[in-house]
Structure formats: structure tokens, C-alpha cells
Design a protein around this motif. Structure first.
Motif, mmCIF file in Angstrom:
data_model
loop_
_atom_site.group_PDB
_atom_site.id
_atom_site.type_symbol
_atom_site.label_atom_id
_atom_site.label_comp_id
_atom_site.label_asym_id
_atom_site.label_seq_id
_atom_site.Cartn_x
_atom_site.Cartn_y
_atom_site.Cartn_z
ATOM 1 N N TYR A 141 89.618 65.134 35.535
ATOM 2 C CA TYR A 141 88.877 63.977 36.288
ATOM 3 C C TYR A 141 87.340 64.012 35.759
ATOM 4 O O TYR A 141 86.785 64.806 35.418
ATOM 5 C CB TYR A 141 89.011 64.190 37.656
ATOM 6 C CG TYR A 141 90.341 64.525 38.121
ATOM 7 C CD1 TYR A 141 91.043 63.434 38.682
ATOM 8 C CD2 TYR A 141 90.699 65.763 38.532
ATOM 9 C CE1 TYR A 141 92.350 63.439 39.087
ATOM 10 C CE2 TYR A 141 92.509 65.783 38.839
ATOM 11 C CZ TYR A 141 93.009 64.660 39.380
ATOM 12 O OH TYR A 141 94.206 64.872 39.846
ATOM 13 N N LEU A 173 87.259 62.174 40.588
ATOM 14 C CA LEU A 173 87.238 63.301 41.254
ATOM 15 C C LEU A 173 86.560 63.019 42.753
ATOM 16 O O LEU A 173 87.257 63.336 43.990
ATOM 17 C CB LEU A 173 86.666 64.542 40.838
ATOM 18 C CG LEU A 173 86.858 65.985 41.903
ATOM 19 C CD1 LEU A 173 88.472 66.102 42.154
ATOM 20 C CD2 LEU A 173 86.092 67.199 41.204
ATOM 21 N N LYS A 211 86.665 60.071 44.134
ATOM 22 C CA LYS A 211 87.429 59.048 44.839
ATOM 23 C C LYS A 211 88.809 59.828 45.271
ATOM 24 O O LYS A 211 89.179 59.671 46.629
ATOM 25 C CB LYS A 211 87.993 58.008 43.913
ATOM 26 C CG LYS A 211 88.469 56.788 44.574
ATOM 27 C CD LYS A 211 88.637 55.528 43.313
ATOM 28 C CE LYS A 211 88.957 54.169 43.855
ATOM 29 N NZ LYS A 211 89.238 53.274 42.785
ATOM 30 N N LEU A 212 89.465 60.818 44.725
ATOM 31 C CA LEU A 212 90.232 61.883 44.879
ATOM 32 C C LEU A 212 89.926 62.225 46.317
ATOM 33 O O LEU A 212 90.630 62.187 47.190
ATOM 34 C CB LEU A 212 90.572 62.491 43.928
ATOM 35 C CG LEU A 212 91.832 63.580 44.165
ATOM 36 C CD1 LEU A 212 93.310 62.743 43.922
ATOM 37 C CD2 LEU A 212 91.961 64.632 43.105
ATOM 38 N N ALA A 213 88.811 63.038 46.410
ATOM 39 C CA ALA A 213 88.577 63.852 47.126
ATOM 40 C C ALA A 213 88.002 63.065 48.645
ATOM 41 O O ALA A 213 87.575 63.757 49.606
ATOM 42 C CB ALA A 213 87.589 64.952 46.786
ATOM 43 N N GLY A 214 87.389 62.023 48.229
ATOM 44 C CA GLY A 214 86.665 61.123 49.392
ATOM 45 C C GLY A 214 85.367 61.548 49.576
ATOM 46 O O GLY A 214 84.683 61.439 50.923
ATOM 47 N N VAL A 241 89.602 71.240 41.376
ATOM 48 C CA VAL A 241 90.073 70.685 42.190
ATOM 49 C C VAL A 241 90.396 71.471 43.240
ATOM 50 O O VAL A 241 89.833 71.182 44.753
ATOM 51 C CB VAL A 241 91.271 69.852 41.849
ATOM 52 C CG1 VAL A 241 92.057 69.285 42.897
ATOM 53 C CG2 VAL A 241 90.865 68.776 40.557
ATOM 54 N N ASP A 242 90.804 72.545 43.182
ATOM 55 C CA ASP A 242 91.243 73.532 44.300
ATOM 56 C C ASP A 242 89.948 74.063 44.809
ATOM 57 O O ASP A 242 89.966 74.216 46.123
ATOM 58 C CB ASP A 242 92.153 74.637 43.798
ATOM 59 C CG ASP A 242 93.445 74.167 43.601
ATOM 60 O OD1 ASP A 242 93.770 73.016 43.635
ATOM 61 O OD2 ASP A 242 94.445 75.318 43.094
ATOM 62 N N LEU A 295 86.962 72.408 45.042
ATOM 63 C CA LEU A 295 86.804 71.441 45.846
ATOM 64 C C LEU A 295 87.405 71.491 47.281
ATOM 65 O O LEU A 295 86.857 71.137 48.275
ATOM 66 C CB LEU A 295 86.581 70.039 45.253
ATOM 67 C CG LEU A 295 85.771 68.841 45.825
ATOM 68 C CD1 LEU A 295 84.545 69.315 46.403
ATOM 69 C CD2 LEU A 295 85.984 67.669 45.219
ATOM 70 N N GLN A 296 88.610 71.420 47.272
ATOM 71 C CA GLN A 296 89.362 71.411 48.424
ATOM 72 C C GLN A 296 88.886 72.473 49.347
ATOM 73 O O GLN A 296 88.738 72.355 50.635
ATOM 74 C CB GLN A 296 90.803 71.606 48.323
ATOM 75 C CG GLN A 296 91.755 71.386 49.384
ATOM 76 C CD GLN A 296 93.182 71.800 49.303
ATOM 77 O OE1 GLN A 296 93.342 72.726 48.470
ATOM 78 N NE2 GLN A 296 93.984 71.535 50.300
ATOM 79 N N LEU A 347 85.337 71.729 50.757
ATOM 80 C CA LEU A 347 85.521 70.727 51.763
ATOM 81 C C LEU A 347 86.085 71.194 53.294
ATOM 82 O O LEU A 347 85.806 70.919 54.321
ATOM 83 C CB LEU A 347 86.390 69.647 51.338
ATOM 84 C CG LEU A 347 85.733 68.701 50.175
ATOM 85 C CD1 LEU A 347 86.790 67.557 50.088
ATOM 86 C CD2 LEU A 347 84.380 68.355 50.874
ATOM 87 N N PHE A 348 87.029 72.323 53.010
ATOM 88 C CA PHE A 348 87.443 72.973 54.337
ATOM 89 C C PHE A 348 86.419 73.577 55.116
ATOM 90 O O PHE A 348 86.100 73.393 56.367
ATOM 91 C CB PHE A 348 88.566 73.972 53.926
ATOM 92 C CG PHE A 348 89.924 73.564 53.913
ATOM 93 C CD1 PHE A 348 90.452 72.795 55.376
ATOM 94 C CD2 PHE A 348 90.610 73.594 52.941
ATOM 95 C CE1 PHE A 348 91.693 72.213 55.251
ATOM 96 C CE2 PHE A 348 92.062 72.925 52.926
ATOM 97 C CZ PHE A 348 92.595 72.368 54.138
ATOM 98 N N GLU A 350 83.874 71.180 56.522
ATOM 99 C CA GLU A 350 84.504 70.571 57.604
ATOM 100 C C GLU A 350 84.240 71.307 58.739
ATOM 101 O O GLU A 350 84.270 70.874 60.060
ATOM 102 C CB GLU A 350 86.095 70.420 57.665
ATOM 103 C CG GLU A 350 86.588 69.605 58.586
ATOM 104 C CD GLU A 350 86.327 68.327 58.552
ATOM 105 O OE1 GLU A 350 86.079 67.577 59.552
ATOM 106 O OE2 GLU A 350 85.950 67.786 57.444
ATOM 107 N N ASP A 357 91.539 83.375 48.415
ATOM 108 C CA ASP A 357 91.809 81.987 48.834
ATOM 109 C C ASP A 357 92.792 81.951 50.203
ATOM 110 O O ASP A 357 92.599 81.229 51.054
ATOM 111 C CB ASP A 357 91.969 81.026 47.901
ATOM 112 C CG ASP A 357 92.999 81.643 46.829
ATOM 113 O OD1 ASP A 357 93.629 82.735 47.160
ATOM 114 O OD2 ASP A 357 93.421 80.716 45.979
#
Lengths: 253, 253
Positions: B3, B8, B10-13, B46-47, B49-50, B53-54, B57, B76
Motif C-alpha cells: 500500500y 493504507l 484509507k484502509l485504516a481510517g 498493516v498488522d 498499524l492495527q 490503533l488498538f 483506542e 501480539d
DNA sequence: GCTTTACATTGACGTTACGTCAACGTTTAT
DNA sequence: ATAAACGTTGACGTAACGTCAATGTAAAGC
């Protein structure tokens, strides 16, 4: 009841600095200041602070909060009802996050598959609506919600190993189909083998198989440009050839 | 999948600025940069970034997130389990907020009473524990959890009107008690009237009445300085006088 | 082939909602 | 009387980006 800064701060779970800041920006002014310049807050201010904290909890910036609560049309009970709605929405968002993290755990353990898109789904529910409008709606309208949902569900719950098998089988379908295409005979042995492999491949996505649905899908491969583009990638006319082979395989049409 | 920043994002917001910032602070570096300096992100990023974001949050600051995910002992899946726990806790906090806003609506409509403390309870669950240690524990130890809880519950669910009635009745108890005190006779008509008014007043706080409990409370008025101070405010010896009158009224001891 | 449009880059300064001193006056407790 | 606790007003610091500006690159239409 009357409170000094620190008393109110303690009551509300904020710092005295916060109250001074709110005074500074005109968000929450004390009821009065006593002779030595101390800020004194009354019951009205207590309720107002509670309102402010509700809004703050929802991520509203202080400037907006100020405009809201100082508006002449501000109705506190109505505002509270809105808070309630927002909090319920927030709870739904949390539920989605929880579901997402649980799913991610399963994916990490290799028990299910997860697309990149799914990895972020819960973080951006508002964007999902947009995506649904953009991509979801048309395909759903064309081929029915249920079918798409079921298929997606099944893919979501596939293990990594299953997904790889499906992908490999999908490639084999293409390879055999290509060979068969060269014979030019959709009723021939190779073409029928391709149709059979395709049926097996479908097993990874459909929860039950029917000849009608299989033939319907074959027709869709020709009608929908996206599918057509996929099957025509090596040679144009492949989508039609596959459809013809499947029609013969299923004995339909 | 690979990406670019915007893809990326856009994918992740998130925005591309966010990704550039994360690169800048070394939180999430792209897999590589291409010949023209574009950032390219791969599946690993990607992972990651997830995960980021957790944590985000949950309100964790980026510096801490960086330390966590770059730690050699970082696991993880275990992190995801912790996310799950935190999110469940967050949901409980939300539930409390929802309950609080609903209660506030009822209070605003004048259907129930709400103390200033209650108004902020949901905002600071962590401080509640502290307050409980400070004030809740001792009184609970002395007179029992259940009694205190029940009484508090009943007060919480009183309407504004009921609360005012109770307050008025409480004042009348004090007035009649004062008059009776002047006669010096706890068995006299006035003292017994005070004891009876006190019983009625209790009706606002206790869900059922018993002579034993009433007599017990009378003794508590003498034993506990806080209650004693309240009844002795006009004249010292009032707490004892009320106890004597109630003992006679209930026929106990 | 040319141009428009969309997307990429690196500075650099701005913003929000406070935290954190400093320097100093006030109230309360002993 | 003195310390401890609490109040005041500056004033600067901060985290996590937002928002330009200036500039280079890729994709798409004509």
C-alpha cells in the motif's frame, strides 16, 4: 452547596487547573469570587460541569461545548437524551471493537482468515457506510443480499490453510480451463474437468451446492465485467467458454 | 499486499499525515521507500498499524505504544487478549455512564433525587474506590453493609417532593424533641410524639420498620459522634434524651 | 505527446486541552 | 506563631496531529 475549586475538582474527578482553564475560556465561570479572589461554585455550576463532562466524554471539543450550552435554545433534558443516544452508539462501537479483537486473536492463532479490510473495520464504522454505498450496494442488488452475505461469512470463517487450498484450486481451474479452451470443445473431457474443479472450488464459498446456482453463477461470469475480466485475463472468450462448459456439466439451459 | 500512504490511510481510517507522523517518530516505518521517495507499506506494517490503533483506542500515548510494540518480549496475541480485557472494562465504564445519564434525566424531571456526588460518579470510577476506602469502609464495618446500602438506595430513588417531605418531617422531629426535652420526661406525651414522628421519618429511609432496629438506631445516635453532634446541636444531652424516649416508645431495653 | 488531475514529498508553523513550574497571598490547624 | 494546605495569576511546555506552502511524480484523458 458551595464549593471551592479544589472541592469541586475532587467531586468531579478533574484537576483544579481544568476548572481554571474552563473559567479562562468562559466555559464555566464560578458563581462568584469571594473577597480574596477565590472561585466559588454553586449548584448551577455543578450541573453545568456535569453536562460539560458528558459532552467531553463524547469527544466534543470545548469550543463547541461552549456554544451548545450557552445557546438560548439549549434544553438540558433533551441534551441528556442525546447523550444517551450517543453513549449507546459508542457502546455499539465498542462491541464492534471487542468482536474485532476477538476475531484478530483467532486469526493470529491461524484458526480463521482475516482480510486487511476486516482488520480495520471496527475502527471506522462511519467509513464502512460509505464503502457499502460505493461497492456493496450494486453487487447486492444484482445478486441478492443473502448470497453475498453467506459467501462472505464463509470466507471470513475459513482457516488460513483452507484459504490457501481454495486459492490453489482456483488456479488449477484457470489452468485446466485454459488447456480446455485450446481444444475449443466445451463438452470435451478437459472442459468438463474444469467445470468439475470449479464445482469443488465453489465448495469453499457456498454452504450448499445446487446445479441451478452453479449455472446461474456461470452466466454471471459473462454478464458482470468484473468476473469477465478475471476469467478473460489470459484469453478473451474464456468466460463464455467456462459458462458453456458449466451449462453442459449441470445439464441446465 | 502493498500500500501507498493514502491507500493504507484509507484502509485504516486515518489520514496520511498520521502515517507520516508515525514514520517521523519511529512508531511505524514503511517496509521500504521506492525510487521517488514514496512510502510503501507491506502486510507486516498493516498488522502493526492495527495493533497501534488498538492501543490508541485505549488512550495509550504513542511513545508508550512504541515502547510496547518494539519490546523484544512483545507477544501480539497476549497483547490482543489484554486489549480485550481493557475493552470490556471500557464497556463497563460506558454502562455506568449510560446509567448515570438516565438517572440524571429522571432527576431533571423531578422524579428522583440525585446528590452532587452521584452526578459525577460515573466519570471517575477509579476515585470512587479511594472514597470508599476513605469514608465508606468504617461506617460499613460499624453498622453493616446491607443496612447502609439499602438506606442509600432508598434515598437515591426518592423524588424531589419526597425528599422535601422527609426534610420537613426531620425538622419537626427536632422541634418537638426540643420541646419535650424541656419537660425532662422521656416517657411524657411530647417525647413520645417525637419518637413517633421519628418512626415516621424513618419510613423515608428504611424499607421496613422494626422496633429492634429503631431502638438500635437510637443507641447509635448516642454512640456515634456524627449523629450525636447532629442531635446535640441545640442542646447537649438531646441524643441521650431521644434514645430514652425511643426505648420507651419501642418498649425495648 | 501534452496536459490535467491526483497523489507523493519535506518543512514549518498552528491548535487544543490542559500539565507544570514560579512567585506570591490566604486559611486552617496546631 | 508558624507550618501546611490551599488559593491566585502569569507563562512556558506538551502531544498528536491539522494545515498550509513549495515542489516533484504517476495515471488518465485527449
Amino acid at each position: 452547596m458551595e464549593y471551592t475549586v479544589q472541592q469541586l475538582a475532587k467531586l468531579a474527578g478533574v484537576t483544579s487547573r481544568t476548572l481554571r482553564y474552563y473559567d479562562e475560556i468562559g466555559l464555566l465561570k464560578p458563581a462568584r469570587v469571594n473577597a480574596s479572589g477565590y472561585r466559588i461554585y454553586g449548584p448551577k455550576e455543578v450541573d453545568q460541569l456535569q453536562q460539560i463532562l458528558f459532552y467531553r466524554e463524547l469527544g466534543v471539543d470545548l469550543e463547541t461545548i461552549k456554544q451548545i450550552i450557552t445557546s438560548p435554545s439549549f434544553d438540558d433534558v433533551q441534551a441528556l437524551r442525546q447523550h444517551r443516544e450517543k453513549l449507546l452508539a459508542e457502546r455499539r462501537r465498542l462491541e464492534a471493537l471487542i468482536a474485532n479483537v476477538e476475531k484478530t486473536i483467532l486469526a493470529k492463532e491461524g484458526r480463521i482468515m482475516m482480510s486487511d479490510k476486516e482488520k480495520f473495520e471496527a475502527f471506522k464504522q462511519q467509513l464502512i457506510d460509505e464503502n457499502e454505498r460505493k461497492y456493496g450496494k450494486e453487487i447486492r442488488e444484482k445478486y441478492g443480499d443473502e448470497q453475498v452475505n453467506k459467501s462472505n461469512e464463509k470466507v471470513k470463517n475459513m482457516t488460513q490453510a483452507q484459504y490457501e487450498e481454495a486459492t490453489k484450486l482456483g488456479e488449477e481451474v484457470l489452468r485446466v480451463l485454459h488447456e480446455a479452451f485450446l481444444t475449443g470443445d466445451p463438452a470435451g473431457e478437459l472442459a468438463q474437468k474444469a467445470a468439475d474443479l470449479h464445482r469443488q472450488w465453489l465448495g469453499y464459498f457456498w454452504d450448499h451446492y445446487s446445479k441451478e446456482a452453479h449455472a446461474g453463477l456461470a452466466q454471471m461470469y459473462v454478464d458482470d465485467e468484473r468476473f469477465k475480466a478475471y476469467y478473460d485475463q489470459k484469453q478473451s472468450g474464456m468466460a463464455e467458454f467456462l459458462r458453456d462448459a458449466i451449462f453442459i456439466y449441470t445439464g441446465k439451459k
